[in-house]
Design an enzyme around this catalytic site. Structure first.
Site, PDB file in Angstrom:
ATOM      1  CE  LYS A  65      -3.350  -2.987   1.214  1.00  0.00           C
ATOM      2  NZ  LYS A  65      -3.137  -4.456   1.222  1.00  0.00           N
ATOM      3  CE  LYS A  95      -7.106  -0.199  -0.927  1.00  0.00           C
ATOM      4  NZ  LYS A  95      -6.145  -0.197  -2.042  1.00  0.00           N
ATOM      5  NE  ARG A 137      -2.512  -7.584  -9.087  1.00  0.00           N
ATOM      6  CZ  ARG A 137      -2.556  -8.407  -8.021  1.00  0.00           C
ATOM      7  NH1 ARG A 137      -2.170  -9.669  -8.141  1.00  0.00           N
ATOM      8  NH2 ARG A 137      -2.981  -7.959  -6.851  1.00  0.00           N
ATOM      9  NE  ARG A 177      -7.897  -7.995  -9.379  1.00  0.00           N
ATOM     10  CZ  ARG A 177      -6.912  -7.635  -8.549  1.00  0.00           C
ATOM     11  NH1 ARG A 177      -6.437  -8.496  -7.678  1.00  0.00           N
ATOM     12  NH2 ARG A 177      -6.413  -6.416  -8.602  1.00  0.00           N
ATOM     13  NE  ARG A 210     -14.846  -6.874   0.503  1.00  0.00           N
ATOM     14  CZ  ARG A 210     -14.872  -7.708   1.543  1.00  0.00           C
ATOM     15  NH1 ARG A 210     -13.849  -7.786   2.363  1.00  0.00           N
ATOM     16  NH2 ARG A 210     -15.937  -8.469   1.756  1.00  0.00           N
ATOM     17  CG  ASP A 237      -4.015  -4.502  -7.555  1.00  0.00           C
ATOM     18  OD1 ASP A 237      -3.664  -5.316  -8.436  1.00  0.00           O
ATOM     19  OD2 ASP A 237      -4.190  -4.823  -6.366  1.00  0.00           O
ATOM     20  CD  GLU A 273      -3.668  -3.095  -2.474  1.00  0.00           C
ATOM     21  OE1 GLU A 273      -2.999  -4.157  -2.552  1.00  0.00           O
ATOM     22  OE2 GLU A 273      -4.701  -3.005  -1.781  1.00  0.00           O
ATOM     23  CG  ASN A 285      -0.518  -6.534  -4.991  1.00  0.00           C
ATOM     24  OD1 ASN A 285      -0.917  -6.818  -3.878  1.00  0.00           O
ATOM     25  ND2 ASN A 285      -1.192  -5.754  -5.819  1.00  0.00           N
TER      26      ASN A 285
END
Length: 314
Positions: free
Chosen positions: A125, A160, A210, A225, A233, A273, A281, A283
């Protein structure tokens, strides 16, 4: 023949049709690499050497009996050509200890992917703060009063925790929400845990994309997604639906900004993301979606990753 090791969560717990670490093991086996499996609790240092109790692993692309393992053997991590650190969060003190062991292995000729130092530095994050031109309005703090003051300015927001994954403990709220205080108390654990607040992006209804990057270069397709009708979400683990899409012009823009920094830090495999026009984000611990994108677009992302490692990293 390369000798590789995969540090991951227990393989018997994965979903082989969706697991990116499993995709990497399949690709390594196809290339005739010698593949070893290690769980994080089997890492240790003794006699000045980074070591592990590892197991040779054989995998099959099938829904049952998808792996077989040899007996555990004491192995020096320095003997591996490549170690892939793929353990899922939480990113806690034990995870940091694991990176110290792996960094010791990397001090010789072993290549650890992703870089242990980068795993510690690039909180998934917080790391978005390195790219302010790409991110939505946000605030990071553990002070509830500070968080509330910014939420009043932002309108609808997403709350978050900094160390979660899979959409866990994420809330949508606003200054008008009578549950705001209890949400902040819960996520910050009464002002003791740093928390991110991001302005809510309505484009989430079109999907949380993603985008995978290999050594700083984006795979040209993303997995959008899309949230279900009963949840905001998009996480697949929370009922979201995955839809393969080509990267948009803006997706490429963000990837071209983020990619060079990832490469510079030794982050060879990452997932960013993107919601609408914004990076939300980065990752770096165990990015997913390889299997879904491979199936949808007839790709071999894990094979491309190993090609890159052999050509550009080793």
């Amino acid at each position: 023949m390369l000798k590789i090791a995969m540090v991951m969560d227990p393989i018997e717990t994965i979903k082989p049709d969706k697991d990116s670490s499993f995709a990497m093991l399949l690709a390594a086996q196809k290339k005739d690499f010698e593949s070893h499996y290690i769980t994080a609790d089997q890492l240790y240092i003794a006699d000045g050497l980074a070591q592990a109790n590892s197991q040779l692993i054989t995998v099959k692309d099938q829904p049952k009996n998808w792996f077989s393992l040899s007996e555990k053997q004491r192995t020096s991590l320095h003997d591996f050509d490549v170690i892939l650190m793929r353990k899922d969060p939480p990113f806690d003190m034990e995870y940091i200890m694991d990176t110290y062991v792996l960094e010791h292995a990397a001090s010789n000729s072993t290549h650890v992917i992703n870089s242990p130092q980068a795993l510690r530095d690039a909180n998934e994050k917080f790391f978005t703060e390195s790219f302010p031109d790409c991110t939505p309005d946000n605030i990071i703090s553990r002070n509830i009063d500070i968080l509330k003051s910014y939420i009043k300015e932002m309108g609808e927001v997403i709350v978050k925790p900094m160390d979660g994954m899979g959409g866990n403990s994420i809330f949508k709220t606003s200054a008008k929400d009578k549950n705001l205080t209890v949400i902040l108390e819960t996520v910050t654990q009464n002002g003791t845990k740093t928390t991110m607040i991001q302005k809510y992006i309505p484009d989430i209804t079109q999907g949380d994309k993603r985008i995978l990057l290999i050594n700083g270069q984006a795979v040209p397709f993303a997995l959008a997604r899309i949230p279900s009708n009963s949840d905001f979400r998009g996480n697949l683990a929370k009922g979201g639906t995955g839809k393969g899409v080509p990267l948009s012009k803006n997706d490429w823009r963000i990837a071209e900004i983020v990619g060079p920094k990832l490469k510079e830090m030794g982050i060879v495999f990452a997932g960013i993301d993107v919601i609408g026009d914004y990076l939300t984000e980065v990752n770096v611990t165990s990015p997913t979606c390889i299997r879904e994108l491979d199936k949808t677009f007839n790709l071999d992302i894990a094979g491309d990753l190993f090609d890159c490692i052999q050509k550009d990293i080793l």
